[in-house]
Motif scaffolding. Structure first.
Motif, PDB file in Angstrom:
ATOM      1  N   ARG A  91       1.286  -1.459   0.028  1.00 16.37           N
ATOM      2  CA  ARG A  91      -0.191   0.750  -0.088  1.00 16.37           C
ATOM      3  C   ARG A  91       0.968   1.089  -0.250  1.00 16.37           C
ATOM      4  O   ARG A  91       1.791   1.636   0.890  1.00 16.37           O
ATOM      5  CB  ARG A  91      -0.478  -0.263   0.634  1.00 16.37           C
ATOM      6  N   ARG A  92       0.191   2.230  -0.575  1.00 15.68           N
ATOM      7  CA  ARG A  92       1.607   2.994  -1.236  1.00 15.68           C
ATOM      8  C   ARG A  92       1.081   4.845   0.496  1.00 15.68           C
ATOM      9  O   ARG A  92      -0.292   4.205   0.663  1.00 15.68           O
ATOM     10  CB  ARG A  92       0.513   3.971  -1.974  1.00 15.68           C
ATOM     11  N   LYS A  93       2.289   4.944   1.100  1.00 16.82           N
ATOM     12  CA  LYS A  93       1.874   6.200   2.340  1.00 16.82           C
ATOM     13  C   LYS A  93       1.986   7.271   1.496  1.00 16.82           C
ATOM     14  O   LYS A  93       2.773   7.739   1.158  1.00 16.82           O
ATOM     15  CB  LYS A  93       3.508   5.557   2.728  1.00 16.82           C
ATOM     16  N   ILE A  94       1.150   7.982   1.803  1.00 17.73           N
ATOM     17  CA  ILE A  94       1.414   9.804   1.639  1.00 17.73           C
ATOM     18  C   ILE A  94       2.433  10.003   2.176  1.00 17.73           C
ATOM     19  O   ILE A  94       2.165  10.222   3.743  1.00 17.73           O
ATOM     20  CB  ILE A  94       0.261  10.395   1.718  1.00 17.73           C
ATOM     21  N   ASP A  95       3.164  10.807   1.754  1.00 17.75           N
ATOM     22  CA  ASP A  95       4.217  11.481   2.998  1.00 17.75           C
ATOM     23  C   ASP A  95       3.648  12.686   3.462  1.00 17.75           C
ATOM     24  O   ASP A  95       3.531  14.451   2.246  1.00 17.75           O
ATOM     25  CB  ASP A  95       6.072  11.854   2.048  1.00 17.75           C
ATOM     26  N   ILE A  96       3.776  12.848   4.233  1.00 15.96           N
ATOM     27  CA  ILE A  96       2.899  14.667   4.573  1.00 15.96           C
ATOM     28  C   ILE A  96       4.034  15.193   5.729  1.00 15.96           C
ATOM     29  O   ILE A  96       3.522  16.278   6.589  1.00 15.96           O
ATOM     30  CB  ILE A  96       1.648  13.950   5.987  1.00 15.96           C
ATOM     31  N   SER A  97       5.284  15.146   5.818  1.00 14.04           N
ATOM     32  CA  SER A  97       6.224  15.952   6.548  1.00 14.04           C
ATOM     33  C   SER A  97       6.209  17.028   5.889  1.00 14.04           C
ATOM     34  O   SER A  97       7.197  17.713   6.576  1.00 14.04           O
ATOM     35  CB  SER A  97       7.491  14.840   6.425  1.00 14.04           C
ATOM     36  N   LYS A  98       6.451  17.591   4.267  1.00 12.99           N
ATOM     37  CA  LYS A  98       6.023  18.477   4.217  1.00 12.99           C
ATOM     38  C   LYS A  98       5.357  19.648   4.292  1.00 12.99           C
ATOM     39  O   LYS A  98       4.636  20.550   3.844  1.00 12.99           O
ATOM     40  CB  LYS A  98       6.525  18.151   2.073  1.00 12.99           C
ATOM     41  N   GLY A 142       3.766  23.946   7.931  1.00 11.20           N
ATOM     42  CA  GLY A 142       4.126  25.431   7.478  1.00 11.20           C
ATOM     43  C   GLY A 142       2.996  25.584   6.081  1.00 11.20           C
ATOM     44  O   GLY A 142       2.932  27.032   5.755  1.00 11.20           O
ATOM     45  N   LYS A 143       2.631  25.107   5.699  1.00  8.34           N
ATOM     46  CA  LYS A 143       1.618  25.233   4.499  1.00  8.34           C
ATOM     47  C   LYS A 143       0.058  25.874   5.609  1.00  8.34           C
ATOM     48  O   LYS A 143      -0.623  26.715   4.366  1.00  8.34           O
ATOM     49  CB  LYS A 143       1.037  23.831   3.706  1.00  8.34           C
ATOM     50  N   ALA A 144      -0.566  25.892   6.012  1.00 12.34           N
ATOM     51  CA  ALA A 144      -1.169  25.874   7.233  1.00 12.34           C
ATOM     52  C   ALA A 144      -0.660  27.025   7.863  1.00 12.34           C
ATOM     53  O   ALA A 144      -1.049  27.083   9.032  1.00 12.34           O
ATOM     54  CB  ALA A 144      -2.654  25.720   7.507  1.00 12.34           C
ATOM     55  N   PRO A 145      -0.290  27.776   8.376  1.00 16.03           N
ATOM     56  CA  PRO A 145       0.081  28.585   9.438  1.00 16.03           C
ATOM     57  C   PRO A 145      -0.244  28.888  10.450  1.00 16.03           C
ATOM     58  O   PRO A 145      -0.038  28.942  12.264  1.00 16.03           O
ATOM     59  CB  PRO A 145       1.748  29.803   8.905  1.00 16.03           C
ATOM     60  N   TRP A 146      -1.694  29.188  10.563  1.00  9.59           N
ATOM     61  CA  TRP A 146      -2.739  29.296  11.109  1.00  9.59           C
ATOM     62  C   TRP A 146      -3.030  28.323  12.302  1.00  9.59           C
ATOM     63  O   TRP A 146      -3.558  28.298  13.288  1.00  9.59           O
ATOM     64  CB  TRP A 146      -3.677  30.341  10.622  1.00  9.59           C
ATOM     65  N   LEU A 147      -2.797  27.175  11.458  1.00  8.30           N
ATOM     66  CA  LEU A 147      -3.373  26.401  12.321  1.00  8.30           C
ATOM     67  C   LEU A 147      -1.730  25.858  13.693  1.00  8.30           C
ATOM     68  O   LEU A 147      -1.166  26.245  13.516  1.00  8.30           O
ATOM     69  CB  LEU A 147      -3.241  24.486  11.568  1.00  8.30           C
ATOM     70  N   LYS A 148      -2.332  25.613  14.783  1.00  6.55           N
ATOM     71  CA  LYS A 148      -1.619  24.969  15.470  1.00  6.55           C
ATOM     72  C   LYS A 148      -1.408  23.978  16.971  1.00  6.55           C
ATOM     73  O   LYS A 148      -3.523  23.689  16.673  1.00  6.55           O
ATOM     74  CB  LYS A 148      -1.891  26.232  16.885  1.00  6.55           C
TER      75      LYS A 148
END
Length: 91
Positions: free
Chosen positions: A50-57, A60-66
């Motif tokens: 099964r392919r895994k999704i790399d979410i490491s990048k 910083g794409k949504a800096p307003w999320l904490k």
């Protein structure tokens, strides 16, 4: 679309076989799944991992999320009427 390869069909005993190029990265003895869809043949590894999704990048794409604090993770329990209406104990 990926690279395009040519493969050759040949007779092997009483069957036909398809010789696949080494450049595809398949290993000897690998099981393949074959299906025909609208006149096209589709080959897949039978035990493809099964392919895994790399979410490491994504950081910083949504800096307003904490990140949630432990206090923010506390929620108030409520009972639900499973006919689709919320039960309101205060009413």
């Amino acid at each position: 679309m990926g690279e395009e390869y040519k493969a050759k069909v040949f007779k092997s005993g009483n069957s036909l076989a398809l010789r696949l190029p080494k450049g595809l990265g398949l290993t000897e003895g690998a099981e393949m799944r074959l299906r025909e869809e609208q006149g096209k043949f589709i080959f897949e590894l039978a035990d493809a991992p099964r392919r895994k999704i790399d979410i490491s990048k994504f950081a910083g794409k949504a800096p307003w999320l904490k990140p949630l604090t432990p206090e923010d993770r506390i929620f108030e329990e409520r009972e639900l009427d499973w006919e689709g209406k919320l039960l309101n104990r205060d009413a």
